[in-house]
Design a protein around this motif. Structure first.
Motif, PDB file in Angstrom:
ATOM      1  N   ILE A  54      46.059  27.163  42.350  1.00 34.00           N
ATOM      2  CA  ILE A  54      44.975  26.873  41.405  1.00 34.00           C
ATOM      3  C   ILE A  54      43.655  27.472  41.896  1.00 34.00           C
ATOM      4  O   ILE A  54      43.527  27.889  43.047  1.00 34.00           O
ATOM      5  CB  ILE A  54      44.790  25.348  41.203  1.00 34.00           C
ATOM      6  CG1 ILE A  54      44.539  24.600  42.536  1.00 34.00           C
ATOM      7  CG2 ILE A  54      45.976  24.753  40.490  1.00 34.00           C
ATOM      8  CD1 ILE A  54      43.125  24.570  42.979  1.00 34.00           C
ATOM      9  N   GLU A  55      42.694  27.473  40.977  1.00 35.42           N
ATOM     10  CA  GLU A  55      41.311  27.813  41.297  1.00 35.42           C
ATOM     11  C   GLU A  55      40.440  26.682  40.764  1.00 35.42           C
ATOM     12  O   GLU A  55      40.691  26.163  39.666  1.00 35.42           O
ATOM     13  CB  GLU A  55      40.900  29.113  40.621  1.00 35.42           C
ATOM     14  CG  GLU A  55      39.436  29.449  40.821  1.00 35.42           C
ATOM     15  CD  GLU A  55      38.987  30.688  40.069  1.00 35.42           C
ATOM     16  OE1 GLU A  55      37.922  31.208  40.413  1.00 35.42           O
ATOM     17  OE2 GLU A  55      39.685  31.117  39.139  1.00 35.42           O
ATOM     18  N   VAL A  56      39.434  26.298  41.520  1.00 31.46           N
ATOM     19  CA  VAL A  56      38.425  25.353  41.023  1.00 31.46           C
ATOM     20  C   VAL A  56      37.409  26.233  40.291  1.00 31.46           C
ATOM     21  O   VAL A  56      36.661  26.979  40.907  1.00 31.46           O
ATOM     22  CB  VAL A  56      37.750  24.568  42.171  1.00 31.46           C
ATOM     23  CG1 VAL A  56      36.747  23.574  41.603  1.00 31.46           C
ATOM     24  CG2 VAL A  56      38.788  23.863  43.032  1.00 31.46           C
ATOM     25  N   PHE A  57      37.436  26.196  38.957  1.00 35.68           N
ATOM     26  CA  PHE A  57      36.657  27.174  38.195  1.00 35.68           C
ATOM     27  C   PHE A  57      35.418  26.624  37.509  1.00 35.68           C
ATOM     28  O   PHE A  57      34.577  27.392  37.031  1.00 35.68           O
ATOM     29  CB  PHE A  57      37.557  27.892  37.172  1.00 35.68           C
ATOM     30  CG  PHE A  57      37.908  27.069  35.959  1.00 35.68           C
ATOM     31  CD1 PHE A  57      37.284  27.315  34.743  1.00 35.68           C
ATOM     32  CD2 PHE A  57      38.862  26.076  36.026  1.00 35.68           C
ATOM     33  CE1 PHE A  57      37.608  26.581  33.620  1.00 35.68           C
ATOM     34  CE2 PHE A  57      39.200  25.337  34.908  1.00 35.68           C
ATOM     35  CZ  PHE A  57      38.571  25.589  33.707  1.00 35.68           C
TER      36      PHE A  57
ATOM     37  N   PHE B 262      33.090  23.661  46.119  1.00 34.35           N
ATOM     38  CA  PHE B 262      34.478  24.086  45.932  1.00 34.35           C
ATOM     39  C   PHE B 262      34.640  25.083  44.790  1.00 34.35           C
ATOM     40  O   PHE B 262      35.712  25.672  44.628  1.00 34.35           O
ATOM     41  CB  PHE B 262      35.380  22.876  45.640  1.00 34.35           C
ATOM     42  CG  PHE B 262      35.375  21.820  46.712  1.00 34.35           C
ATOM     43  CD1 PHE B 262      35.051  22.123  48.031  1.00 34.35           C
ATOM     44  CD2 PHE B 262      35.694  20.520  46.402  1.00 34.35           C
ATOM     45  CE1 PHE B 262      35.052  21.136  49.018  1.00 34.35           C
ATOM     46  CE2 PHE B 262      35.705  19.534  47.382  1.00 34.35           C
ATOM     47  CZ  PHE B 262      35.385  19.845  48.690  1.00 34.35           C
ATOM     48  N   LEU B 263      33.603  25.272  43.979  1.00 39.06           N
ATOM     49  CA  LEU B 263      33.705  26.189  42.835  1.00 39.06           C
ATOM     50  C   LEU B 263      34.072  27.590  43.314  1.00 39.06           C
ATOM     51  O   LEU B 263      33.472  28.120  44.237  1.00 39.06           O
ATOM     52  CB  LEU B 263      32.399  26.210  42.048  1.00 39.06           C
ATOM     53  CG  LEU B 263      32.021  24.883  41.391  1.00 39.06           C
ATOM     54  CD1 LEU B 263      30.652  24.989  40.744  1.00 39.06           C
ATOM     55  CD2 LEU B 263      33.066  24.448  40.392  1.00 39.06           C
ATOM     56  N   GLY B 264      35.085  28.153  42.688  1.00 37.38           N
ATOM     57  CA  GLY B 264      35.568  29.489  43.047  1.00 37.38           C
ATOM     58  C   GLY B 264      36.642  29.475  44.124  1.00 37.38           C
ATOM     59  O   GLY B 264      37.260  30.502  44.382  1.00 37.38           O
ATOM     60  N   CYS B 265      36.898  28.318  44.736  1.00 36.45           N
ATOM     61  CA  CYS B 265      37.919  28.223  45.783  1.00 36.45           C
ATOM     62  C   CYS B 265      39.321  28.220  45.174  1.00 36.45           C
ATOM     63  O   CYS B 265      39.531  27.729  44.073  1.00 36.45           O
ATOM     64  CB  CYS B 265      37.749  26.944  46.596  1.00 36.45           C
ATOM     65  SG  CYS B 265      36.312  26.958  47.671  1.00 36.45           S
TER      66      CYS B 265
ATOM     67  N   CYS C  14      38.775  20.541  36.176  1.00 37.73           N
ATOM     68  CA  CYS C  14      38.028  21.586  36.883  1.00 37.73           C
ATOM     69  C   CYS C  14      38.965  22.648  37.470  1.00 37.73           C
ATOM     70  O   CYS C  14      38.511  23.614  38.069  1.00 37.73           O
ATOM     71  CB  CYS C  14      37.174  20.983  38.000  1.00 37.73           C
ATOM     72  SG  CYS C  14      38.116  20.275  39.366  1.00 37.73           S
ATOM     73  N   LEU C  15      40.273  22.475  37.259  1.00 36.29           N
ATOM     74  CA  LEU C  15      41.271  23.363  37.856  1.00 36.29           C
ATOM     75  C   LEU C  15      41.922  24.247  36.801  1.00 36.29           C
ATOM     76  O   LEU C  15      42.110  23.829  35.659  1.00 36.29           O
ATOM     77  CB  LEU C  15      42.375  22.534  38.533  1.00 36.29           C
ATOM     78  CG  LEU C  15      41.928  21.489  39.543  1.00 36.29           C
ATOM     79  CD1 LEU C  15      43.137  20.697  40.023  1.00 36.29           C
ATOM     80  CD2 LEU C  15      41.213  22.131  40.706  1.00 36.29           C
TER      81      LEU C  15
END
Length: 72
Positions: free
Chosen positions: A9-12, A27-30, A64-65
């Motif tokens: 996944i990505e936290v977008f 965590f955004l973009g991780c 958020c994923l």
């Protein structure tokens, strides 16, 4: 979407869930891997446990994923 163990996944985006804390903006973009999707409950609104690259393991809201398409 219902996540499964091993989903990448990505936290977008920031979550609209009350569980979202200001420190989670880091965590955004991780990218990471779902390690505990709470499949026994199978509640799409439940928090899921995610192992984020370089950030450790955290319980995050699902809104958020987004999936990255490959599984581990």
């Amino acid at each position: 979407m219902t996540f499964q163990r091993g989903n990448r996944i990505e936290v977008f985006k920031p979550s609209m869930d009350d569980a979202w804390e200001p420190y989670m903006n880091d965590f955004l973009g991780c990218h990471g891997v779902i390690v505990d999707p709470d499949t026994s409950v199978n509640d799409p609104d439940a928090l899921v446990e995610v192992s984020l690259e370089g950030k450790g393991t955290h319980r995050l809201p699902q809104d958020c994923l987004r999936p990255l398409g490959e599984q581990v």
